[in-house]
Design a protein around this motif. Structure first.
Motif, mmCIF file in Angstrom:
data_model
loop_
_atom_site.group_PDB
_atom_site.id
_atom_site.type_symbol
_atom_site.label_atom_id
_atom_site.label_comp_id
_atom_site.label_asym_id
_atom_site.label_seq_id
_atom_site.Cartn_x
_atom_site.Cartn_y
_atom_site.Cartn_z
ATOM 1 N N ASP A 252 84.360 39.630 43.674
ATOM 2 C CA ASP A 252 85.789 39.409 43.458
ATOM 3 C C ASP A 252 86.334 40.279 42.325
ATOM 4 O O ASP A 252 87.537 40.336 42.117
ATOM 5 C CB ASP A 252 86.057 37.927 43.131
ATOM 6 C CG ASP A 252 85.786 37.027 44.332
ATOM 7 O OD1 ASP A 252 85.835 37.524 45.470
ATOM 8 O OD2 ASP A 252 85.514 35.837 44.116
ATOM 9 N N GLN A 253 85.437 40.931 41.580
ATOM 10 C CA GLN A 253 85.843 41.674 40.389
ATOM 11 C C GLN A 253 85.706 43.185 40.553
ATOM 12 O O GLN A 253 85.865 43.935 39.595
ATOM 13 C CB GLN A 253 85.001 41.209 39.196
ATOM 14 C CG GLN A 253 85.109 39.715 38.928
ATOM 15 C CD GLN A 253 84.109 39.242 37.890
ATOM 16 O OE1 GLN A 253 83.196 39.960 37.523
ATOM 17 N NE2 GLN A 253 84.291 38.023 37.414
ATOM 18 N N ILE A 254 85.446 43.641 41.767
ATOM 19 C CA ILE A 254 85.168 45.054 42.001
ATOM 20 C C ILE A 254 86.381 45.926 41.712
ATOM 21 O O ILE A 254 86.277 46.984 41.102
ATOM 22 C CB ILE A 254 84.697 45.271 43.456
ATOM 23 C CG1 ILE A 254 83.306 44.669 43.641
ATOM 24 C CG2 ILE A 254 84.675 46.758 43.814
ATOM 25 C CD1 ILE A 254 82.856 44.598 45.065
ATOM 26 N N ALA A 255 87.556 45.475 42.122
ATOM 27 C CA ALA A 255 88.753 46.320 42.009
ATOM 28 C C ALA A 255 89.925 45.504 41.488
ATOM 29 O O ALA A 255 90.916 45.281 42.178
ATOM 30 C CB ALA A 255 89.078 46.934 43.364
ATOM 31 N N VAL A 256 89.799 45.066 40.242
ATOM 32 C CA VAL A 256 90.866 44.296 39.606
ATOM 33 C C VAL A 256 91.152 44.920 38.238
ATOM 34 O O VAL A 256 90.301 45.621 37.671
ATOM 35 C CB VAL A 256 90.474 42.812 39.431
ATOM 36 C CG1 VAL A 256 90.234 42.158 40.783
ATOM 37 C CG2 VAL A 256 89.249 42.672 38.536
ATOM 38 N N PRO A 257 92.351 44.710 37.681
ATOM 39 C CA PRO A 257 92.624 45.212 36.329
ATOM 40 C C PRO A 257 91.557 44.723 35.352
ATOM 41 O O PRO A 257 91.140 43.560 35.385
ATOM 42 C CB PRO A 257 93.997 44.612 36.018
ATOM 43 C CG PRO A 257 94.640 44.434 37.356
ATOM 44 C CD PRO A 257 93.520 44.045 38.280
ATOM 45 N N THR A 258 91.111 45.633 34.494
ATOM 46 C CA THR A 258 89.989 45.339 33.603
ATOM 47 C C THR A 258 90.279 45.862 32.198
ATOM 48 O O THR A 258 90.847 46.943 32.031
ATOM 49 C CB THR A 258 88.698 45.997 34.142
ATOM 50 O OG1 THR A 258 88.426 45.494 35.457
ATOM 51 C CG2 THR A 258 87.505 45.701 33.242
ATOM 52 N N THR A 259 89.871 45.083 31.204
ATOM 53 C CA THR A 259 89.940 45.524 29.812
ATOM 54 C C THR A 259 88.575 46.057 29.417
ATOM 55 O O THR A 259 87.589 45.327 29.402
ATOM 56 C CB THR A 259 90.342 44.363 28.885
ATOM 57 O OG1 THR A 259 91.620 43.857 29.282
ATOM 58 C CG2 THR A 259 90.414 44.830 27.445
ATOM 59 N N VAL A 260 88.529 47.338 29.112
ATOM 60 C CA VAL A 260 87.268 48.005 28.763
ATOM 61 C C VAL A 260 87.252 48.266 27.263
ATOM 62 O O VAL A 260 88.106 48.988 26.737
ATOM 63 C CB VAL A 260 87.110 49.327 29.537
ATOM 64 C CG1 VAL A 260 85.792 50.011 29.152
ATOM 65 C CG2 VAL A 260 87.172 49.087 31.043
ATOM 66 N N THR A 261 86.280 47.668 26.581
ATOM 67 C CA THR A 261 86.141 47.863 25.136
ATOM 68 C C THR A 261 84.974 48.789 24.853
ATOM 69 O O THR A 261 83.853 48.553 25.322
ATOM 70 C CB THR A 261 85.917 46.517 24.423
ATOM 71 O OG1 THR A 261 86.989 45.620 24.748
ATOM 72 C CG2 THR A 261 85.857 46.708 22.913
ATOM 73 N N LEU A 262 85.219 49.865 24.100
ATOM 74 C CA LEU A 262 84.179 50.820 23.759
ATOM 75 C C LEU A 262 83.538 50.450 22.431
ATOM 76 O O LEU A 262 84.116 49.704 21.633
ATOM 77 C CB LEU A 262 84.775 52.227 23.686
ATOM 78 C CG LEU A 262 85.591 52.676 24.906
ATOM 79 C CD1 LEU A 262 86.049 54.114 24.725
ATOM 80 C CD2 LEU A 262 84.797 52.508 26.187
ATOM 81 N N ASP A 263 82.341 50.979 22.180
ATOM 82 C CA ASP A 263 81.641 50.566 20.968
ATOM 83 C C ASP A 263 82.210 51.209 19.695
ATOM 84 O O ASP A 263 81.748 50.905 18.594
ATOM 85 C CB ASP A 263 80.135 50.816 21.084
ATOM 86 C CG ASP A 263 79.755 52.272 21.234
ATOM 87 O OD1 ASP A 263 80.665 53.132 21.172
ATOM 88 O OD2 ASP A 263 78.556 52.562 21.417
ATOM 89 N N ASN A 264 83.218 52.070 19.848
ATOM 90 C CA ASN A 264 83.918 52.577 18.661
ATOM 91 C C ASN A 264 85.196 51.793 18.373
ATOM 92 O O ASN A 264 85.984 52.172 17.507
ATOM 93 C CB ASN A 264 84.242 54.064 18.838
ATOM 94 C CG ASN A 264 85.218 54.324 19.988
ATOM 95 O OD1 ASN A 264 85.635 53.389 20.681
ATOM 96 N ND2 ASN A 264 85.572 55.583 20.189
#
Length: 417
Positions: A252-264
């Motif tokens: 269900d999560q393959i193509a949904v808006p996502t918040t991506v947090t980088l390690d910086n």
């Protein structure tokens, strides 16, 4: 659950992709017909999918069914082996749940829901590896793969931003295909669409994308990516990706808006997130003592035997530690593997080592070798340490992602001596 036994000696192959199918054909064509002595043998191939896939084609195939003839992209495994005599080959559609290497028995959960256990005289582990995104490989079966593609295709017409995690071939190819499809083909005089219709980013933990290739080639790849609206963020990892739909069901999560947090600390809000950060070996059914630290089967790199598992057990492909996970390594190794299987079968019949000769030895070709299409008309790469021009990348791989090679592979013609 009973153990299936028969007067035949079972040669059990786990995995229905390049390594498993190639080994089955090679044994059936070039080894078993030449064996005399106790028998007969039956080759049993176990695959979690009833169909084989040209996995390299996924970065382009996920966009539309129109790019490839589907009957060539997906091929029924059973149909590949109809030419062999009855009783010599059998294909089981199911997932391996355990290998008891002491009792020499494999347990299988069949697609029908039944459980089956089969004893083996020889065992070849070729279960491959799973991709972090279900859209980039046949992790389970074809319906699930197609479902993931359908979800992505639904989002593409309205997507304004895409993040691809991983600067290896899968990530670069996926970003390149999406960039060309959504932002248009590269313009001759323009270094970048201004502005691109869709903002596409590759996040990589390395200094350059495509770390297997020299930096000069990687920099050329980055220029080609820029021409289709793809930006590279280097030296940073994805710390977490939080889809807008919470829960445990990844489908269900393959193509949904996502918040991506980088390690910086940087945060990217994206309409589509595609992880392409390596693969995970499909070896969870094996005892830990048989595995290398990276989760692959600990394999003798010269003979392809799994020595800790007892006699006549072997491994090949992405699930094995015998080499880097590449298709060309599999093709180089198949004849070596099958020669050693033949030798071991003869020894099990009472032949002497003087009669069988010495082991065949595999030597990995470690020269720079990787072909990476970027869209339908560009690409970078090297073969045997030699840099190739973009045109040759297109000719060899970029036209159809090696689909032209699979006809002989799936039919077994490739292994006809």
């Amino acid at each position: 659950m009973s153990i299936q036994t028969s007067p035949k000696k079972n040669i059990l192959i786990l995995g229905g992709s390049y390594g498993g199918i190639s080994t089955a054909h090679y044994l059936l064509k070039n080894v078993l017909p030449k064996l005399s002595g106790p028998g007969p043998y039956e080759v049993i191939l176990v695959s979690a999918s009833s169909q084989a896939l040209c996995r390299q084609a996924c970065p382009r195939a996920l966009i539309s069914d129109d790019f490839f003839p589907q009957e060539k992209l997906f091929v029924d495994i059973s149909s590949m082996f109809t030419k062999y005599p009855d009783g010599r080959f059998r294909c089981l559609h199911g997932r391996v749940t355990a290998v008891n290497h002491t009792k020499r028995v494999v347990s299988i959960n069949l697609s029908s829901g039944q459980e089956e256990s089969i004893d083996y005289h020889a065992l070849i582990i070729a279960t491959g590896a799973s991709t972090p995104s279900p859209a980039l490989g046949l992790n389970n079966d074809v319906p699930q793969l197609r479902s993931s593609w359908a979800a992505i295709r639904k989002v593409l017409p309205t997507a304004k931003s895409i993040v691809v995690a991983g600067g290896g071939p899968a990530g670069v190819e996926t970003a390149g295909e999406l960039g060309e499809y959504l932002n248009g083909p590269p313009r001759w005089l323009s270094s970048r669409p201004n502005p691109p219709k869709v903002d596409i980013k590759i996040v990589t933990s390395t200094t350059n994308i495509l770390p297997v290739l020299r930096s000069e080639i990687a920099q050329t790849a980055e220029k080609y990516l820029a021409k289709v609206g793809v930006t590279v963020i280097r030296n940073v990892r994805v710390k977490k990706a939080e889809p807008s739909i919470p829960g445990e069901d990844k489908n269900d999560q393959i193509a949904v808006p996502t918040t991506v947090t980088l390690d910086n600390g940087q945060v990217l809000e994206t309409d589509l997130y595609i992880p392409a950060t390596g693969t995970t070996p499909n070896t969870g059914f094996l005892e830990e003592m048989l595995l290398a630290p990276d989760g692959r089967v600990e394999t003798n790199r010269s003979t392809l035997r799994v020595e800790k598992a007892g006699m006549r057990v072997y491994a090949i492909g992405d699930a094995s530690s015998f080499s880097r996970p590449t298709v060309h390594s599999i093709f180089q190794a198949v004849p070596i593997l099958c020669a050693n299987i033949k030798r071991d079968l003869l020894l099990s019949h009472g032949a002497t080592e003087a009669e069988t000769g010495e082991d065949s030895i595999f030597k990995e070709d470690t020269r720079e070798a990787q072909l990476v299409p970027i869209g339908k008309c560009k690409g970078v790469g090297a073969v045997m340490g030699y840099k190739l021009p973009s045109f040759l990348i297109w000719l060899i791989k970029g036209r159809d992602y090696f689909l032209w090679t699979t006809v002989k592979l799936w039919s077994g013609e490739q292994w006809t001596k």
